[in-house]
Structures are given as C-alpha cells and as structure tokens.
Design a protein around this motif. Structure first.
Motif, short mmCIF file in Angstrom:
data_model
loop_
_atom_site.label_atom_id
_atom_site.label_comp_id
_atom_site.label_asym_id
_atom_site.label_seq_id
_atom_site.Cartn_x
_atom_site.Cartn_y
_atom_site.Cartn_z
N SER A 98 0.84 -1.19 0.00
CA SER A 98 0.00 0.00 0.00
C SER A 98 0.88 1.25 0.00
N ASP A 99 0.26 2.40 -0.15
CA ASP A 99 1.01 3.66 -0.11
C ASP A 99 0.81 4.38 1.22
N GLY A 100 0.13 3.73 2.17
CA GLY A 100 -0.18 4.37 3.43
C GLY A 100 1.05 4.58 4.30
N GLU A 101 0.94 5.57 5.18
CA GLU A 101 2.02 5.85 6.11
C GLU A 101 2.13 4.74 7.16
N LEU A 102 3.31 4.61 7.74
CA LEU A 102 3.55 3.61 8.78
C LEU A 102 4.30 4.27 9.93
N LEU A 103 4.00 3.84 11.15
CA LEU A 103 4.74 4.27 12.32
C LEU A 103 5.34 3.02 12.98
N ILE A 104 6.67 2.98 13.06
CA ILE A 104 7.39 1.86 13.66
C ILE A 104 7.93 2.32 15.01
N VAL A 105 7.69 1.50 16.04
CA VAL A 105 8.09 1.86 17.40
C VAL A 105 9.07 0.81 17.93
N GLY A 106 10.12 1.26 18.56
CA GLY A 106 11.08 0.32 19.13
C GLY A 106 12.22 1.06 19.79
N GLU A 107 12.92 0.38 20.69
CA GLU A 107 14.05 0.99 21.37
C GLU A 107 15.16 1.33 20.37
N THR A 108 16.05 2.19 20.80
CA THR A 108 17.20 2.54 19.98
C THR A 108 18.01 1.28 19.68
N GLY A 109 18.34 1.08 18.41
CA GLY A 109 19.20 -0.04 18.03
C GLY A 109 18.48 -1.32 17.67
N VAL A 110 17.12 -1.33 17.64
CA VAL A 110 16.43 -2.59 17.33
C VAL A 110 16.34 -2.84 15.82
N GLY A 111 16.62 -1.83 15.00
CA GLY A 111 16.59 -2.03 13.55
C GLY A 111 15.40 -1.39 12.86
N LYS A 112 14.93 -0.25 13.36
CA LYS A 112 13.75 0.40 12.75
C LYS A 112 14.02 0.81 11.30
N GLU A 113 15.22 1.36 11.05
CA GLU A 113 15.54 1.75 9.67
C GLU A 113 15.69 0.53 8.77
N VAL A 114 16.23 -0.56 9.31
CA VAL A 114 16.39 -1.80 8.53
C VAL A 114 15.04 -2.28 8.02
N TYR A 115 14.03 -2.27 8.90
CA TYR A 115 12.71 -2.77 8.49
C TYR A 115 11.94 -1.74 7.67
N ALA A 116 12.24 -0.46 7.86
CA ALA A 116 11.65 0.55 6.98
C ALA A 116 12.18 0.36 5.55
N ARG A 117 13.47 0.06 5.43
CA ARG A 117 14.04 -0.20 4.11
C ARG A 117 13.44 -1.46 3.49
N ALA A 118 13.18 -2.48 4.34
CA ALA A 118 12.55 -3.70 3.84
C ALA A 118 11.15 -3.42 3.31
N VAL A 119 10.42 -2.53 3.98
CA VAL A 119 9.10 -2.12 3.50
C VAL A 119 9.22 -1.48 2.12
N HIS A 120 10.21 -0.60 1.95
CA HIS A 120 10.41 0.06 0.66
C HIS A 120 10.73 -0.96 -0.44
N LEU A 121 11.63 -1.90 -0.15
CA LEU A 121 12.00 -2.90 -1.16
C LEU A 121 10.81 -3.77 -1.54
N ALA A 122 9.97 -4.10 -0.55
CA ALA A 122 8.81 -4.95 -0.83
C ALA A 122 7.68 -4.19 -1.50
N SER A 123 7.72 -2.85 -1.41
CA SER A 123 6.62 -2.05 -1.96
C SER A 123 6.65 -1.98 -3.49
N GLY A 124 7.84 -2.17 -4.08
CA GLY A 124 7.95 -2.04 -5.52
C GLY A 124 8.03 -0.60 -6.00
N ARG A 125 8.14 0.36 -5.09
CA ARG A 125 8.24 1.76 -5.49
C ARG A 125 9.57 1.98 -6.21
N LYS A 126 9.54 2.77 -7.27
CA LYS A 126 10.71 2.94 -8.14
C LYS A 126 11.66 4.01 -7.65
#
Length: 470
Positions: free
Chosen positions: A171-199
C-alpha cells in the motif's frame, strides 16, 4: 460499582479464537557455538506431545513425540526430553547426559519446569522455549522460509510484526514503527520500501540529529532568497524521495511547527518549499519511527504534542501515521535470533566460530543497546580473534564475559543490571497490560524498584490495562 459501559464491554467480549490461544510449545534453536547460523529447518523444533533431544534418534517413540537431532559432539545420544504436564505446563528432563543440561544458566539435576522464554543449553547448542499461538507459529514459518528483513526471525513478536509489514508494504499508506534505539527500525523501513515495488529512492533522516530550526527546510527545501543564506534553491528530502520512501527516524524530535506542515502534506500530498507560494504535488511514502512509544498520552488535547507515551508527537500526527503502530521487540526479548544475527554480521568471515562459554555469554547478556550493540561486539571480537581461532571470553567486553558466572534472574537477566529507560518501561507495561508484577519479573527487578521508575517517568499502569479491566 461497575458502570453500565464496563458491563457491556464484559458481556460482548469474546474469547480468544483457537488461532490466538498460546498453546503450541516450541524449542527455538538460537544456534551453536560452532555454527551460530542454523538452517531454517533446524531453528524451529515443535514440542508436540514431547520433544526428544540428542545426537541419536531414540529406539522407540510414542505417536506425536518429536525428535531434535543435534550434530554436536558435546551432546549425548539421548540427552534431554521436554514433556507436557497438566494445565499447559512443560518440564525438561535431563536423561543422564554426560555434559549436562542448563536452563537459564542453572544446571538441571533431574527435571525442571520450563517458563516461556527460558534459555536451554545443551552441549554447544542454545535454544529458547516458547509457547505460542497458531498465528505466531505460522508467522515464524513464513519468515524462516521467506525472510522479510535481512535476517530470518524465529521470534514470535518480530515474526508477527514482519507479517504486518509485509502485508502493508504494497500500500502507499504511512507507517509508524516503534522500538528501542538499536532494534533495527531503519532496517525494516528499508525492507518495506523494497517490498513495496516503489521505483524511487529510499531516503532516511534522523530528526534528532538535525538542528530543530533546520528540520523544516531539510524536509521541504527552499527557494533562492527564502532567507539570508539562501543564495540558491535547495530541494528538500521530500522532493528528492519523489516516487520512493522517506524514513523519518525519531520523528518525535521534530518541532510542532514542522509537524503541522508535515501533517498537511500527509493529508493532501502537496508541498510548498520555503519562499514559494506555489504548492507541488508529490508521490512520496512516509515511514516514521520513534523509540518513545506509539500512542498519544491519555487526555492529551487534540492536536497537541503528547509527552505521555507519544514521544513529542502531536496526537493527530500519531493518528495519521498509524493509530496501531508496529512494535519491534528489543533483542533481549528475541534471543532466538542471536545466532542468525551473529552469522549475518560475520558473513565476511564465515568460518568464525565461538568457544562454548563465549556463545553462552552472548545469549545471557541483557543487550541494553540491542542489535546495534551485538553487531559492534561480535565484529570487534572477530578482529581480536584474528579470524583464525574461535572467539573466546577474552575477546568479549568484561560485563558480557561475566554473564556465564553471574546469578541469573528471570529471562536471563541479572539482578542489578541497568535501569530501564522510559521507553523500555512503557513497552513492558503495554506488553503486560499494566501488570507491574509481570514487568518486574521480566526485568528481574524488585517490584518496589519498578514502581519507583514508574513514578519517575510519570507512567500510569492503569493507562495500559484493557478497558474492561481498567
């Protein structure tokens, strides 16, 4: 006296479905000192009517009894057995093994009751005992076969989070990821982007690392002459992420004024750079993250910043980004992934092994700085070991090396460890529905100490309890 509204809530509350009940017992293998990264099929062991653990298959097994065969010279042929008990309990029996069985760093004399999250040490291998729901089991199987992030997870909490992220990615909807510092929030945000197919591109910005007065111009850009130093136009990050994804880490550090402008962009997808009067329509997906909780504080006025759990976020911003944020668990609550993470961080030197005490110490550590801390420690240890010999206790920081001899508390955490942050304590209160006794057991701390921290951080346990029990 119970109010009519509470009576109604109680009356209509339906029991958990069979998919949601936690009644499936698992032994999730963390890894082995000699091979920290196990295959997907070896990481997941279902207990069923019983689980036999050893180096050789038993001669006779009853129907429904499963077998975990470990290729490990320190494991006896018939080493240990996990046995169901009445009322959903489980015991672990040592079968007279030569080198012994440990649960939470204590040697098993004959048998011991297993709690959810117990660490089980057998030879060079380490496992985590879990009781999960059918939904959690299915999510674990799916991620082990097709990982959503860079490392497959067998953690029930993270597997469910990955399942949600996987389904929301398209989907194109916004997401809010919550977690302690160092858990990998940016890693999983990047995984969302790769899975989204956005160019378009994936761009990340840490709102806490930018001076507050510059956040707005960094996001929206400016035109020449917009201010005294604007000698030429500068595109903002939103413009640079056109067609892609913009990740806003620590969004709660953004000024209320910048949040207001960002909220307006999220509503109509139009952006006006500083110094311009002409809005531009942009196709950008926003994924935000915070380490301070993901819901507005109780009683916060509409449109105002919430400090009681929202991490400085306006409550209307939280509602826009995700009224049901996705929580990533801290590493101490997903130790079952530690071996796979070690193998991932040491992939440049795949032959690196651990001595048994060193691998055990890593599993017993509380990891206050999460996956980021693990990456730094194992990478440094590999250098100290020169890649030619197993990583030993001497290659680990002293506080971690002491873990194998320290008195163990609940869930592998020692009494007297570091105090939790406000975000960590809030996450535990949310997980245990405001039950302070459960939080104290999870932390391995005295209940009085937990109450002192609750008062210090201004957290009310009653705000985390289900409405029909509040």
């Amino acid at each position: 006296m119970t109010s009519p509204a509470d009576q109604t809530r109680t009356a209509v509350k339906s029991p958990l479905s069979s998919d949601e009940r936690r009644d499936v017992a698992l032994l999730l293998m963390v890894g082995s000192a000699e091979a920290p990264g196990l295959s997907a099929s070896r990481r997941l062991q279902i207990v069923g009517n019983g689980l036999e653990i050893g180096r050789r298959p038993p001669e006779h097994t009853r129907p429904g009894i499963n077998v975990a065969l470990l290729d490990d010279t320190l494991v006896s042929g018939h080493h240990a057995r996990i046995v169901p008990q009445p009322a959903g309990a489980f015991d672990l029996h040592d079968l007279g093994s030569k080198n012994g069985t440990w649960v939470d760093n204590a040697r098993v004399q004959r048998n011991v009751a297993l709690r959810d999250g117990a660490l089980v040490f057998v030879g060079n291998h380490v496992g985590v005992f879990r009781v999960v729901s059918a939904l959690e089991l299915e999510a674990i199987k799916n991620d082990l076969v097709q990982p959503f992030g860079p490392v497959a997870t067998s953690s029930p909490a993270l597997a469910l989070a990955c399942d949600r992220l996987r389904r929301l990615a398209a989907s194109d909807g916004e997401l809010l990821i919550v977690g302690e510092t160092g858990v990998g929030k940016e890693v999983y945000a990047r995984a969302v982007h790769l899975a989204s197919g956005r160019k378009g591109r994936f761009l990340a910005i840490n709102c806490a690392a930018i001076p507050r007065e510059l956040v707005e111009s960094e996001l929206f850009g400016y035109r020449a002459g917009a201010h005294s130093t604007a000698h030429q136009a500068k595109p903002g990050l939103i413009e640079e992420a056109e067609g892609g994804t913009l990740f806003l880490d620590e969004i709660g550090e953004m000024t209320p004024e910048a949040q207001t402008k960002l909220l307006r962009f999220l509503q109509d997808r139009e952006m006006t750079p500083l110094g311009s009067t002409r809005p531009r329509r942009m196709d950008v997906r926003i994924v935000a993250a915070t380490n301070r909780g993901g819901a507005a504080g109780p009683g916060a006025p509409a449109g105002k910043a919430s400090n009681g759990g929202g991490g400085g976020l306006r409550d209307d911003m939280i509602g826009r980004l995700g009224a049901a944020p996705i929580h990533l668990p801290p590493l101490r609550n997903r130790i079952e992934d530690l071996g796979a993470l070690c193998a991932h961080f040491l992939r440049a030197t795949p032959d690196v092994r651990f001595e048994q005490p060193a691998f055990r110490a890593l599993c017993l550590h509380g990891w206050p700085l999460n996956v980021r801390e693990l990456e730094k420690i194992v990478s440094t240890a590999a250098v100290l070991a020169a890649g030619a010999k197993p990583i030993a206790l001497r290659d680990l920081p002293e506080p971690i090396a002491r873990s194998v001899n320290a008195p163990i508390g609940v869930a592998g955490r020692r009494p007297g460890g570091p105090s939790p942050t406000a975000g960590q304590l809030e996450e535990l209160l949310r997980r245990y529905d405001g039950n302070v006794a459960e939080v104290s057991r999870d932390l391995g701390k005295h209940r009085a100490a937990v109450w002192r921290w609750i008062k210090k951080f201004g957290l009310g346990p009653q705000n985390f309890r289900p409405k029909d029990r509040a």
